[in-house]
Structures are given as structure tokens and as C-alpha cells.
Design a protein around this motif. Structure first.
Motif, mmCIF file in Angstrom:
data_model
loop_
_atom_site.group_PDB
_atom_site.id
_atom_site.type_symbol
_atom_site.label_atom_id
_atom_site.label_comp_id
_atom_site.label_asym_id
_atom_site.label_seq_id
_atom_site.Cartn_x
_atom_site.Cartn_y
_atom_site.Cartn_z
ATOM 1 N N ALA A 1 -2.918 4.718 3.085
ATOM 2 C CA ALA A 1 -3.207 5.176 1.664
ATOM 3 C C ALA A 1 -3.415 6.607 1.576
ATOM 4 C CB ALA A 1 -4.176 4.379 1.181
ATOM 5 N N THR A 2 -4.216 7.180 2.408
ATOM 6 C CA THR A 2 -4.481 8.579 2.414
ATOM 7 C C THR A 2 -3.296 9.510 2.657
ATOM 8 O OG1 THR A 2 -6.740 8.016 3.287
ATOM 9 C CG2 THR A 2 -5.778 10.407 3.715
ATOM 10 N N TRP A 3 -2.386 9.090 3.815
ATOM 11 C CA TRP A 3 -1.106 9.858 4.103
ATOM 12 C C TRP A 3 -0.181 9.866 2.850
ATOM 13 C CZ3 TRP A 3 0.505 13.180 7.651
ATOM 14 C CH2 TRP A 3 1.853 13.484 7.649
ATOM 15 N N VAL A 4 0.285 8.757 2.310
ATOM 16 C CA VAL A 4 0.951 8.906 1.213
ATOM 17 C C VAL A 4 0.547 9.435 -0.005
ATOM 18 C CG1 VAL A 4 2.312 6.860 2.059
ATOM 19 C CG2 VAL A 4 0.379 6.442 0.341
ATOM 20 N N THR A 5 -0.736 9.565 0.037
ATOM 21 C CA THR A 5 -1.630 10.140 -1.180
ATOM 22 C C THR A 5 -1.557 11.787 -1.190
ATOM 23 O OG1 THR A 5 -2.935 8.366 -1.750
ATOM 24 C CG2 THR A 5 -3.461 10.569 -2.380
ATOM 25 N N PHE A 6 -1.750 12.338 0.282
ATOM 26 C CA PHE A 6 -1.634 13.559 0.273
ATOM 27 C C PHE A 6 -0.511 14.347 0.904
ATOM 28 C CE2 PHE A 6 -6.091 12.252 0.069
ATOM 29 C CZ PHE A 6 -6.674 13.184 -0.767
ATOM 30 N N ALA A 7 0.357 13.528 1.624
ATOM 31 C CA ALA A 7 1.688 14.386 1.873
ATOM 32 C C ALA A 7 2.322 15.177 0.873
ATOM 33 C CB ALA A 7 2.381 13.376 2.531
ATOM 34 N N PRO A 8 2.601 14.381 -0.545
ATOM 35 C CA PRO A 8 3.178 14.906 -1.499
ATOM 36 C C PRO A 8 2.606 16.411 -1.825
ATOM 37 C CG PRO A 8 3.147 12.620 -1.741
ATOM 38 C CD PRO A 8 2.212 12.948 -0.547
ATOM 39 N N CYS A 9 1.098 16.519 -1.634
ATOM 40 C CA CYS A 9 0.617 17.467 -2.229
ATOM 41 C C CYS A 9 0.811 18.724 -1.383
ATOM 42 C CB CYS A 9 -1.121 17.610 -1.738
ATOM 43 S SG CYS A 9 -1.646 16.033 -2.863
ATOM 44 N N PHE A 10 1.137 18.593 0.022
ATOM 45 C CA PHE A 10 1.793 19.833 0.918
ATOM 46 C C PHE A 10 3.209 20.309 0.059
ATOM 47 C CE2 PHE A 10 -1.553 17.928 3.520
ATOM 48 C CZ PHE A 10 -2.132 18.997 3.694
ATOM 49 N N LEU A 11 3.978 19.158 -0.111
ATOM 50 C CA LEU A 11 5.431 19.456 -0.544
ATOM 51 C C LEU A 11 5.194 20.269 -1.933
ATOM 52 C CD1 LEU A 11 8.353 19.139 -0.963
ATOM 53 C CD2 LEU A 11 7.730 16.605 -1.849
ATOM 54 N N ALA B 1 -8.512 4.250 -13.762
ATOM 55 C CA ALA B 1 -8.431 3.021 -14.592
ATOM 56 C C ALA B 1 -7.297 2.158 -14.126
ATOM 57 C CB ALA B 1 -8.396 3.471 -16.004
ATOM 58 N N TYR B 2 -6.017 2.850 -14.147
ATOM 59 C CA TYR B 2 -4.825 2.208 -13.771
ATOM 60 C C TYR B 2 -4.806 1.707 -12.268
ATOM 61 C CZ TYR B 2 0.337 1.159 -12.958
ATOM 62 O OH TYR B 2 1.235 0.516 -12.619
ATOM 63 N N VAL B 3 -5.593 2.371 -11.415
ATOM 64 C CA VAL B 3 -5.573 2.000 -9.918
ATOM 65 C C VAL B 3 -6.295 0.679 -9.930
ATOM 66 C CG1 VAL B 3 -6.229 2.806 -7.614
ATOM 67 C CG2 VAL B 3 -5.018 4.367 -8.828
ATOM 68 N N ALA B 4 -7.434 1.032 -10.654
ATOM 69 C CA ALA B 4 -8.382 -0.064 -10.563
ATOM 70 C C ALA B 4 -7.755 -1.361 -11.038
ATOM 71 C CB ALA B 4 -9.786 0.174 -11.370
ATOM 72 N N GLN B 5 -7.186 -1.231 -12.214
ATOM 73 C CA GLN B 5 -6.493 -2.489 -13.034
ATOM 74 C C GLN B 5 -5.484 -3.233 -11.933
ATOM 75 O OE1 GLN B 5 -3.662 -1.787 -16.028
ATOM 76 N NE2 GLN B 5 -4.500 -3.628 -17.159
ATOM 77 N N GLN B 6 -4.589 -2.477 -11.372
ATOM 78 C CA GLN B 6 -3.685 -2.811 -10.506
ATOM 79 C C GLN B 6 -4.168 -3.330 -9.262
ATOM 80 O OE1 GLN B 6 -0.120 -2.969 -11.023
ATOM 81 N NE2 GLN B 6 -0.949 -2.462 -13.094
ATOM 82 N N ALA B 7 -5.297 -2.672 -8.502
ATOM 83 C CA ALA B 7 -5.735 -3.321 -7.282
ATOM 84 C C ALA B 7 -6.788 -4.633 -7.487
ATOM 85 C CB ALA B 7 -6.771 -2.138 -6.745
ATOM 86 N N ILE C 1 0.900 -1.078 0.052
ATOM 87 C CA ILE C 1 0.133 -0.134 0.070
ATOM 88 C C ILE C 1 0.981 1.319 -0.080
ATOM 89 C CG2 ILE C 1 -1.500 1.506 1.515
ATOM 90 C CD1 ILE C 1 -2.925 -1.157 2.325
ATOM 91 N N ALA C 2 1.858 1.382 0.871
ATOM 92 C CA ALA C 2 2.736 2.460 0.949
ATOM 93 C C ALA C 2 3.282 2.605 -0.404
ATOM 94 C CB ALA C 2 3.714 2.323 2.166
ATOM 95 N N VAL C 3 4.129 1.743 -0.970
ATOM 96 C CA VAL C 3 4.936 1.814 -2.194
ATOM 97 C C VAL C 3 3.832 2.215 -3.435
ATOM 98 C CG1 VAL C 3 6.387 0.791 -3.728
ATOM 99 C CG2 VAL C 3 6.629 0.551 -1.496
ATOM 100 N N PHE C 4 2.844 1.462 -3.427
ATOM 101 C CA PHE C 4 1.963 1.709 -4.627
ATOM 102 C C PHE C 4 1.211 3.357 -4.679
ATOM 103 C CE2 PHE C 4 -2.102 1.464 -6.568
ATOM 104 C CZ PHE C 4 -1.832 0.944 -7.835
ATOM 105 N N PHE C 5 0.829 3.471 -3.370
ATOM 106 C CA PHE C 5 -0.006 4.727 -3.399
ATOM 107 C C PHE C 5 0.988 5.933 -3.477
ATOM 108 C CE2 PHE C 5 -3.423 1.854 -1.874
ATOM 109 C CZ PHE C 5 -4.326 2.276 -3.105
#
Length: 458
Positions: free
Chosen positions: A339-349, A275-281, A255-259
Motif C-alpha cells: 500500500a505504501t509503495w503504490v501510494t508514494f511511487a507516483p509522487c516521485f513521478l 472519508a472515501y478510503v474509510a468507506q471503501q475499506a 490493495i495494489a489496484v485500490f491504492f
């Protein structure tokens, strides 16, 4: 023109962080309908009602956020929060923007994991989608009126819509083409590009922040290095720690690496990457079944917050089904939050690192022209989202149209849902004809959806 010629000032706009926090919480609670609806709500409250920033500054920030990976509406909130109250203001604005979605998706994920797609919840979503559709349409009208101030910009918006809706041209290509057109058009002095994205003088004078650059917005190499190291550590140190402790095959490591990868490549918003997330998941990690992925998307579409919050549902279900030594619900909650953390932490960066440099180019004609053209292209993209959402709200079935370069989903007219159409028309009338507030319209649509369910009409 010297892009650093605007003097930096220390703003005394009179808005306390506490007051701003209350407003950002209100924005977050009303942020339904994906990026189109969220941007419309933010614009109405921040620009029209509160008059915190002028039109030109809002569009300038929006244009930058559209260039970034990740959810543009959340990043726009972070940008404006940072502009008004420094880093803490950005964290508060961006954090509050996703908080209702985090809570909603977590609660619905627990319900879904334990009991499946509960009918009464589905009925609530049914009514909510109708109001969301009206909000998205309002966004197209509102932003289109403000951003398309010349025939050139209206043509560019139309071309962007045709390219992305009918021909599935990738979002980054559309934005890059618009940016280049705007850059060279403005550099050569074409008024159509110079006029868009720059607010009128009276408009800027009415806003609290105006057009001056706050002292904290001045870029520096030292600040950029500090921001980069701090936010990269907050983002990636937990990922590295999970990998070291649990190993690469553990579900939390996956989860940490993929997201984290998704956070870097999600240009064009959630629709461009789902579409890509759905395919991989579904096919690679076997975290979900195809129908479950669609259910998760339905949750994210009809709850406040960015559509990319569907990734929290994916992370929850992945860890729930492979909990290891943890209780399944606890594992699911941790997986969803990770999943939420690794998705949104970069947004602040992206915002805290890049925004100071974007602020310095607001008075540069060529760069402003590029961002102005992006505004027009974004209107076309939002129109695409509005029509996509309308098709999938009102019609039960679609058919893929392929050939001669075309690639789009056309509605099957015979599959039209009468009650969806009726609720959508009622919600649109409430907003456009009777000027009923968004919150009341949303609440009324939810009640109508549950009423239809109790009457066995849906």
C-alpha cells in the motif's frame, strides 16, 4: 516575458548529499502534525536555518505540490532535494521523509493486530497530540506572515478558510478559483498578486541556491519521456505482476489496484480522501471496522510522516486478516508495504516529470501570480486543518451542523477534555513563549501523557 530567458547554471552550493541526507532525516523525524506541521518544520530548517533555498522558491515549489495528488509535504521535500542534488537527491529527501512513518506505523500495526489498542501507547499519543496541535498553530502563523503580504491575499486566505471549513467546498475548486484569480490579476498588473511569492532581493541573496536555474532543471522531451517510462514501470509493473500471478480477487491485488487509484485522485491531501478510503475499506472490502479506521488515523496523526500513511495500516490489516498461505504477520507487513509503495511511487513521478517545467515559469508574471494566489488559499486551508485538529484533540464529541449551505462539525463544549486543553496550552507556551524546540516539546508532551496515564488521570 520569455519564460526561458533565465540562464541555466551548474550550482556549486557546497552542500554534499551526505550532509543533505542528515538534514532530511532530521526533517523527517520532526514531521508531526499532518501537512501543516510538516511544512512548518521544513520551512524552519530548510529556509530559515540552513538557508538552502529562498522564500520565493520554497513557496513556488509548495504551490506546485499543492496542485498535485498525494501528500504535498513529502512532494515538497522531493522537489527541493531534486533541485539541490538531482534525481538521487529527490529520492533521498522524499524517501527519508516517509521512512520514520513507515517504521512507526508498521510497529504500531503489529502491536494493534496482536494486542489491540494498547493503553500505554494511547497515553503516549494523548500527550503527543497536544504538542502536534501547537506545531500546527505555529505553521499557520509562520506561513501566514510570509505568504499574506497584502489585504487582497489576506482576504483570499479568509475566504478559502470559510469555504472549506464552513461550507465543505472541495479543495480542488478552492485552488482552481484562487489560481484563476491570481493568473488574471497578475496578467493585468495588479501589484497584490505580483508581490506575493517573490522573495526580496536580500532574501534570495542569502540562500545557497538563489534564483538561478540549475543545469539539470532544464526540461526536455527526451528527459520527460525517460522519467515517465521509468517511474510508471516502477509503479505499475509490480501491480500488473501481482494481478497476473494472484488474480483480481486476491487481497494483495485489491490493495495494489485500490491504492494505485487513490494515488491519482488524492487531491487536497489525506483529509480530502480519507472519508472515501474509510468507506471503501469498511463497507466494500470489509478490511476494517469503523472504529479501527479511526484508530489507524490516530496512529498516522501522531507519528512522523504524511497523514496518508494511514493507508499502510489499512493495507496491513487487510492482508493480516486474509493472509492466504502466508503467516498473518508476514502477510500484513507485505500488505502494508505494498500500500505504501503504490501510494508514494507516483509522487516521485509527479515531481521529476513536472518540476523542470514549473521551474521555467518562475519568472512568468501570470503563472507566478496564479501560484501566489494559491499560497494565500493554502494558508486558509492550513488554518482549516489546524482548527479541525484542535476540535478533535480538545473535545471528545462533535455535532454535525447542516443546512443553508453549511456543513461542518461543531465541538460540544461540555465534552472538553481538561487535560488535553492543559497540555495543548503548555505546549503552545513552550513553543511561542519560551522558544523551546519542537523535539523537546514533543518529548515533554509524551512524558506528560504517560505520566497522566500512570496517575490514572486519563
Amino acid at each position: 516575458m520569455n519564460i526561458h530567458s533565465k540562464t541555466a547554471v551548474s550550482h556549486d552550493h557546497g552542500v554534499s548529499l551526505a550532509e543533505a541526507s542528515r538534514v532530511w532525516a532530521r526533517v523527517a523525524l520532526l514531521s508531526f502534525g499532518g501537512p501543516a506541521g510538516q511544512i512548518a518544520v521544513m520551512h524552519r530548517i530548510i529556509v530559515d536555518e540552513k538557508k538552502w533555498v529562498p522564500e520565493s522558491r520554497f513557496l513556488h515549489a509548495l504551490n506546485y505540490c499543492m496542485l498535485l495528488p498525494g501528500p504535498e509535504a513529502q512532494q515538497l521535500a522531493t522537489y527541493i532535494g531534486w533541485l539541490m542534488h538531482r534525481t538521487l537527491g529527490g529520492i533521498v529527501a522524499g524517501g527519508l521523509f516517509i521512512l520514520p512513518g513507515v517504521v512507526s506505523i508498521m510497529a504500531l500495526s503489529v502491536i494493534y493486530a496482536l494486542w489491540g489498542n494498547v493503553a500505554i501507547v494511547a497515553a503516549l499519543f494523548f500527550g503527543l497530540k497536544a504538542a502536534v496541535l501547537a506545531i500546527v498553530v505555529e505553521a499557520v502563523v509562520r506561513i501566514g506572515k510570509r505568504g499574506l503580504k497584502s489585504p487582497v491575499m489576506r482576504t483570499l486566505a479568509a475566504a478559502s478558510f470559510v469555504a472549506i471549513f464552513f461550507f465543505a467546498v472541495p479543495f480542488p475548486i478552492i485552488i482552481l478559483a484562487a489560481a484563476l484569480l491570481g493568473y488574471f490579476g497578475a496578467a493585468r498588473g495588479h501589484a497584490a498578486f505580483a508581490a506575493v511569492g517573490h522573495g526580496a532581493a536580500h532574501e534570495d541573496g542569502e540562500s545557497l541556491l538563489g534564483n538561478e536555474m540549475p543545469a539539470h532543471a532544464r526540461p526536455s522531451a527526451k528527459r520527460a519521456l525517460h522519467v515517465s517510462l521509468s517511474w510508471l514501470a516502477l509503479w505499475l509493473v509490480p501491480v500488473a505482476g501481482i494481478l497476473l500471478i494472484a488474480g483480481s480477487e486476491n487481497v494483495f491485488s485489491q490493495i495494489a489496484v485500490f491504492f494505485s487509484k487513490m494515488a491519482v485522485v488524492t487531491f487536497g491531501g489525506a483529509y480530502a480522501v480519507l472519508a472515501y478510503v474509510a468507506q471503501q475499506a469498511v463497507e466494500t472490502y470489509h478490511w476494517l471496522k469503523p472504529a479501527e479506521m479511526l484508530d489507524g488515523l490516530g496512529m498516522a496523526e501522531t507519528t512522523p510522516g504524511p497523514l496518508i500513511m494511514v493507508l499502510q495500516f489499512v493495507g496491513f490489516m487487510a492482508a493480516f486478516r486474509s493472509p492466504g498461505d502466508l503467516p498473518p504477520l508476514l502477510a500484513g507487513a507485505l500488505g502494508g508495504l505494498l500500500a505504501t509503495w503504490v501510494t508514494f511511487a507516483p509522487c516521485f513521478l509527479w515531481i521529476f516529470l513536472g518540476a523542470p517545467y514549473i521551474e521555467t515559469v518562475r519568472q512568468n508574471k501570470a503563472f507566478s501570480g496564479a501560484l501566489a494566489a494559491i499560497t494565500a488559499a493554502v494558508v486558509g486551508v492550513i488554518l482549516n486543518l489546524a482548527i479541525w485538529f484542535a476540535i478533535h484533540t480538545i473535545f471528545r464529541k462533535t455535532v454535525a451542523v447542516e443546512g443553508y449551505g453549511l456543513s461542518f462539525d461543531a465541538p460540544v463544549l461540555s465534552s472538553a477534555d481538561f487535560w488535553s486543553l492543559a497540555l495543548s496550552v503548555a505546549a503552545a507556551s513552550a513553543i511561542f513563549r519560551f522558544s523551546i524546540g519542537v523535539l523537546k516539546t514533543l518529548a515533554g508532551s509524551c512524558v506528560a501523557g504517560m505520566g497522566l496515564f500512570l496517575l490514572d488521570a486519563i
